[in-house]
Design an enzyme around this catalytic site. Structure first.
Site, PDB file in Angstrom:
ATOM      1  N   HIS A   6       3.310 -13.113  -5.254  1.00  0.00           N
ATOM      2  CA  HIS A   6       1.197 -12.327  -4.756  1.00  0.00           C
ATOM      3  C   HIS A   6       0.962 -14.519  -4.818  1.00  0.00           C
ATOM      4  CE1 HIS A   6      -1.599 -10.792  -2.168  1.00  0.00           C
ATOM      5  NE2 HIS A   6      -1.425 -10.275  -2.144  1.00  0.00           N
ATOM      6  N   ARG A  52       0.826  -0.991  -0.038  1.00  0.00           N
ATOM      7  CA  ARG A  52      -0.409   0.282   0.039  1.00  0.00           C
ATOM      8  C   ARG A  52       0.755   1.027   0.045  1.00  0.00           C
ATOM      9  NH1 ARG A  52      -2.292  -3.779   2.854  1.00  0.00           N
ATOM     10  NH2 ARG A  52      -4.227  -4.564   2.760  1.00  0.00           N
ATOM     11  N   HIS A  60      -0.727  -2.460  -4.527  1.00  0.00           N
ATOM     12  CA  HIS A  60      -0.754  -3.548  -4.821  1.00  0.00           C
ATOM     13  C   HIS A  60      -0.356  -2.356  -7.167  1.00  0.00           C
ATOM     14  CE1 HIS A  60      -0.252  -6.252  -2.425  1.00  0.00           C
ATOM     15  NE2 HIS A  60      -1.078  -7.235  -2.664  1.00  0.00           N
ATOM     16  N   ASP A  96      -1.802  -9.478   8.666  1.00  0.00           N
ATOM     17  CA  ASP A  96      -2.044  -8.519   7.194  1.00  0.00           C
ATOM     18  C   ASP A  96      -0.584  -7.257   7.577  1.00  0.00           C
ATOM     19  OD1 ASP A  96      -1.812  -8.268   4.069  1.00  0.00           O
ATOM     20  OD2 ASP A  96      -3.885  -6.955   4.439  1.00  0.00           O
ATOM     21  N   GLU A 109       5.218 -12.090   1.328  1.00  0.00           N
ATOM     22  CA  GLU A 109       5.308 -11.138   0.032  1.00  0.00           C
ATOM     23  C   GLU A 109       6.844 -10.653   0.722  1.00  0.00           C
ATOM     24  OE1 GLU A 109       1.840  -8.684  -0.738  1.00  0.00           O
ATOM     25  OE2 GLU A 109       0.980 -10.407   0.162  1.00  0.00           O
TER      26      GLU A 109
END
Length: 353
Positions: free
Chosen positions: A181, A79, A104, A250, A317
């Site tokens: 991803h 982000r 992304h 996350d 990631e």
């Protein structure tokens, strides 16, 4: 290496699928749309092959419904707050696709683009290699500079591993943060919550209500301490403010330790007790995002009628820190700026055993 026509985009352009194998049990398939990995088969403890990534069995789903399954992420993975940034005194508004953020690379990031692919000569120790190329024009999704990108997939001839090598150049100053991803499930089915995860990171990035990092904090005494192998299910439902705001994990983890002679360090180890599969992630990147598949809600269907639910896959990631363009470059916030004459390079290896 095999190449077949996978389908056609709504505008008629052909999408091809390439399959690479190493003769040791690892097989990888990827399509030219977004460099998407459509399948990654590796043996379990009994030598039985299984697909360890989530995906679809048709192009239409990848075009219209893909929650980033298997894509090359760019220009900027993760982000950027307020969907914009300032560089060298100029402000660049970006595509807004995640509340107030750019996620992304925007609504039509690299995972939505048709790449050129060609088999290339394997290097020493490799069984096969495939090179994806894409040129992102100046202003695409708001990012400055014409960015020329190549992403090389290679499978090892001596072990079951998959190497991703990224390179990018630009004709004017821009920001770059490429990653991949894949949603992994080492069992090949069901939930990943009983997988054991190890992340050698003593700090993680605390986020606000929009999942933008605000500060780096110690993992000590928190559900974010994965320095020892820990089942994901053990703490994912703890009433920790950071788990509540993200609906699970996350979060960005700042990797400990120094890179080895090849410029790589261990980012994560994932073990599935049921299948006996283990995956190690090594990278040249300073950080990694652990995402526990929080937004899989049962609305997507994969091969053989499999419905994807929360926790059915997880992402690891490798990356620079999210929202780095809004932070002054430092040891804690490595710069993501790329300038003309420079080459951005990154490597990530997924090693299976």
């Amino acid at each position: 290496m095999q190449c077949v026509e996978y389908g056609r985009l709504p505008d008629g352009r052909v999408v091809h699928e390439y399959t690479l194998g190493n003769g040791l049990g690892l097989k990888l398939s990827a399509i030219t749309l977004g460099g998407i990995v459509t399948g990654l088969w590796v043996p379990d403890a009994q030598g039985q092959s299984g697909n360890v990534v989530l995906g679809f069995d048709n192009l239409d789903d990848y075009v219209h419904r893909n929650p980033s399954f298997g894509i090359i992420v760019g220009r900027y993975g993760n982000r950027i707050a307020h969907a914009g940034f300032e560089l060298d005194g100029e402000t660049y508004p970006l595509a807004r696709n995640d509340g107030p953020n750019c996620l992304h690379g925007g609504t039509e990031g690299f995972g939505h683009r048709l790449w050129t692919a060609e088999p290339v000569e394997p290097c020493a120790g490799e069984a096969a290699a495939l090179l994806f190329s894409y040129t992102s024009p100046h202003g695409e999704q708001g990012f400055p500079g014409e960015l020329k990108v190549s992403v090389r997939y290679a499978v090892s001839a001596t072990e079951n591993s998959w190497r991703i090598g990224y390179e990018a150049t630009t004709d004017r100053a821009t920001v770059v943060n490429l990653t991949h991803h894949d949603y992994f499930n080492l069992a090949g089915d069901g939930s990943v919550l009983r997988h054991r995860l190890t992340i050698p990171a003593s700090r993680y990035s605390e986020v606000d209500e929009h999942l933008i990092p605000q500060r780096h904090a110690s993992v000590e005494g928190t559900p974010f301490d994965f320095r020892q192998p820990t089942a994901i299910v053990a703490r994912i439902r703890k009433a920790h403010p950071q788990l509540l705001v993200a609906k699970g994990y996350d979060h960005n983890f700042l990797l400990d330790g120094e890179p080895d002679a090849d410029g790589l360090r261990l980012a994560a180890t994932l073990d599935d007790p049921h299948s006996g599969r283990r995956m190690q992630v090594l990278t040249s990147e300073p950080a990694m995002q652990f995402y526990s598949g929080n937004f899989l809600d049962g609305s997507l269907c994969g091969p053989n009628g499999r419905i994807y639910r929360q926790g059915d896959g997880l992402c690891l990631e490798t990356q620079h820190n999210p929202d780095s363009p809004h932070h002054e470059a430092s040891e804690d916030w490595p710069s993501t700026v790329l300038r003309p004459g420079e080459t951005w390079r990154s490597t990530t290896i997924h090693r299976f055993s």
